[in-house]
Scaffold this motif. Structure first.
Motif, PDB file in Angstrom:
ATOM      1  N   ILE A 130       0.790  -1.136   0.043  1.00  0.00           N
ATOM      2  CA  ILE A 130       0.084  -0.001   0.007  1.00  0.00           C
ATOM      3  C   ILE A 130       0.872   1.237  -0.094  1.00  0.00           C
ATOM      4  O   ILE A 130       1.764   1.240   0.809  1.00  0.00           O
ATOM      5  CB  ILE A 130      -0.946   0.183   1.471  1.00  0.00           C
ATOM      6  N   VAL A 138       1.272   5.167   0.248  1.00  0.00           N
ATOM      7  CA  VAL A 138       0.205   6.340   0.592  1.00  0.00           C
ATOM      8  C   VAL A 138       0.836   7.595   0.496  1.00  0.00           C
ATOM      9  O   VAL A 138       2.099   7.891   0.805  1.00  0.00           O
ATOM     10  CB  VAL A 138      -0.105   6.365   1.949  1.00  0.00           C
ATOM     11  N   LEU A 164      -1.608   1.740  10.026  1.00  0.00           N
ATOM     12  CA  LEU A 164      -2.455   1.011   9.366  1.00  0.00           C
ATOM     13  C   LEU A 164      -3.225   0.084  10.286  1.00  0.00           C
ATOM     14  O   LEU A 164      -2.803  -0.441  11.376  1.00  0.00           O
ATOM     15  CB  LEU A 164      -1.599   0.034   8.455  1.00  0.00           C
ATOM     16  N   ALA A 199      -7.981   0.255   7.481  1.00  0.00           N
ATOM     17  CA  ALA A 199      -7.962   1.787   7.495  1.00  0.00           C
ATOM     18  C   ALA A 199      -6.733   2.578   7.882  1.00  0.00           C
ATOM     19  O   ALA A 199      -6.018   1.995   8.367  1.00  0.00           O
ATOM     20  CB  ALA A 199      -9.173   2.300   8.423  1.00  0.00           C
ATOM     21  N   ILE A 200      -6.493   3.563   7.379  1.00  0.00           N
ATOM     22  CA  ILE A 200      -5.250   4.215   7.761  1.00  0.00           C
ATOM     23  C   ILE A 200      -5.734   5.695   8.377  1.00  0.00           C
ATOM     24  O   ILE A 200      -6.336   6.188   7.863  1.00  0.00           O
ATOM     25  CB  ILE A 200      -4.280   4.640   6.316  1.00  0.00           C
ATOM     26  N   SER A 215      -7.859   7.280   5.539  1.00  0.00           N
ATOM     27  CA  SER A 215      -8.207   6.791   4.278  1.00  0.00           C
ATOM     28  C   SER A 215      -9.454   6.983   3.764  1.00  0.00           C
ATOM     29  O   SER A 215     -10.539   7.110   4.684  1.00  0.00           O
ATOM     30  CB  SER A 215      -7.874   5.238   4.167  1.00  0.00           C
ATOM     31  N   ASN A 216      -9.985   7.094   2.458  1.00  0.00           N
ATOM     32  CA  ASN A 216     -11.060   7.420   1.760  1.00  0.00           C
ATOM     33  C   ASN A 216     -11.465   8.872   1.985  1.00  0.00           C
ATOM     34  O   ASN A 216     -12.537   9.334   1.706  1.00  0.00           O
ATOM     35  CB  ASN A 216     -12.180   6.447   2.265  1.00  0.00           C
ATOM     36  N   ASN A 217     -10.480   9.594   2.678  1.00  0.00           N
ATOM     37  CA  ASN A 217     -10.760  11.083   3.041  1.00  0.00           C
ATOM     38  C   ASN A 217     -12.110  11.228   3.564  1.00  0.00           C
ATOM     39  O   ASN A 217     -12.823  12.325   3.187  1.00  0.00           O
ATOM     40  CB  ASN A 217     -10.560  11.770   1.646  1.00  0.00           C
ATOM     41  N   ALA A 220     -13.702   4.816   6.566  1.00  0.00           N
ATOM     42  CA  ALA A 220     -12.266   4.994   6.324  1.00  0.00           C
ATOM     43  C   ALA A 220     -11.890   3.585   5.654  1.00  0.00           C
ATOM     44  O   ALA A 220     -10.820   3.470   5.049  1.00  0.00           O
ATOM     45  CB  ALA A 220     -11.266   5.342   7.471  1.00  0.00           C
ATOM     46  N   LEU A 275      -2.995   4.991  -2.451  1.00  0.00           N
ATOM     47  CA  LEU A 275      -4.218   5.897  -1.837  1.00  0.00           C
ATOM     48  C   LEU A 275      -3.667   7.175  -1.649  1.00  0.00           C
ATOM     49  O   LEU A 275      -2.303   7.362  -1.452  1.00  0.00           O
ATOM     50  CB  LEU A 275      -4.020   5.238  -0.279  1.00  0.00           C
ATOM     51  N   ILE A 302      -4.463  10.544   0.716  1.00  0.00           N
ATOM     52  CA  ILE A 302      -5.036  11.163   1.894  1.00  0.00           C
ATOM     53  C   ILE A 302      -5.041  12.653   1.980  1.00  0.00           C
ATOM     54  O   ILE A 302      -4.056  13.225   1.724  1.00  0.00           O
ATOM     55  CB  ILE A 302      -4.591  10.555   3.009  1.00  0.00           C
TER      56      ILE A 302
END
Length: 138
Positions: free
Chosen positions: A26, A28, A44, A81-82, A109-111, A123, A134, A136
């Protein structure tokens, strides 16, 4: 019988040699850090650790021109999720105002940013059999 055993052993050895590693990477990126002071810390998490303590993996990055890139390697398949925050004063913790509002920038994550603390379900993302990238936002 000896030939049958050797053939069976050879077949098993061949099958195991073709087994694929089911872990992913992953990467980021955060490209809107407000200053280059301090570091950005990321962790994480699974549903069991999110907002409850140390994550499964952690990372830290210096900031260059308001941007960082961090890689989590060998992440097993599953939901994660981060959480990331800008440790601007390098005290290794997130600082808060007296009313509980954060003093330092953070993101997940997923803002997904809502009023109140971040929510795991908003998230989370799924790691399967491919690497992820990803972004962020703070």
């Amino acid at each position: 019988m000896k030939n049958l055993f050797l053939t069976f052993a050879l077949v098993l050895t061949t099958l195991f040699s073709f087994a694929q590693d089911k872990s992913s990477t992953i990467t980021v990126t955060i490209d809107n850090v407000t200053s280059d002071k301090g570091t950005v810390k990321l962790s994480l998490h699974t549903a069991d650790t999110f907002m409850k303590g140390k994550g499964l993996m952690t990372a830290e990055s210096e900031i260059k021109d308001g941007k960082i890139t961090v890689t989590f390697e060998n992440v097993e398949s599953g939901d994660y999720a981060i959480i990331a925050f800008h440790d601007a004063n390098s005290n290794d913790k997130m600082d808060f105002r007296d009313n509980g509002m954060p003093l330092e920038s953070y993101g997940v994550s997923n803002n997904s940013m809502s009023f109140g603390p971040p929510n795991y379900d908003d998230a989370k993302f799924t790691v399967a059999d491919k690497d992820l990238e990803l972004n962020i936002r703070f």
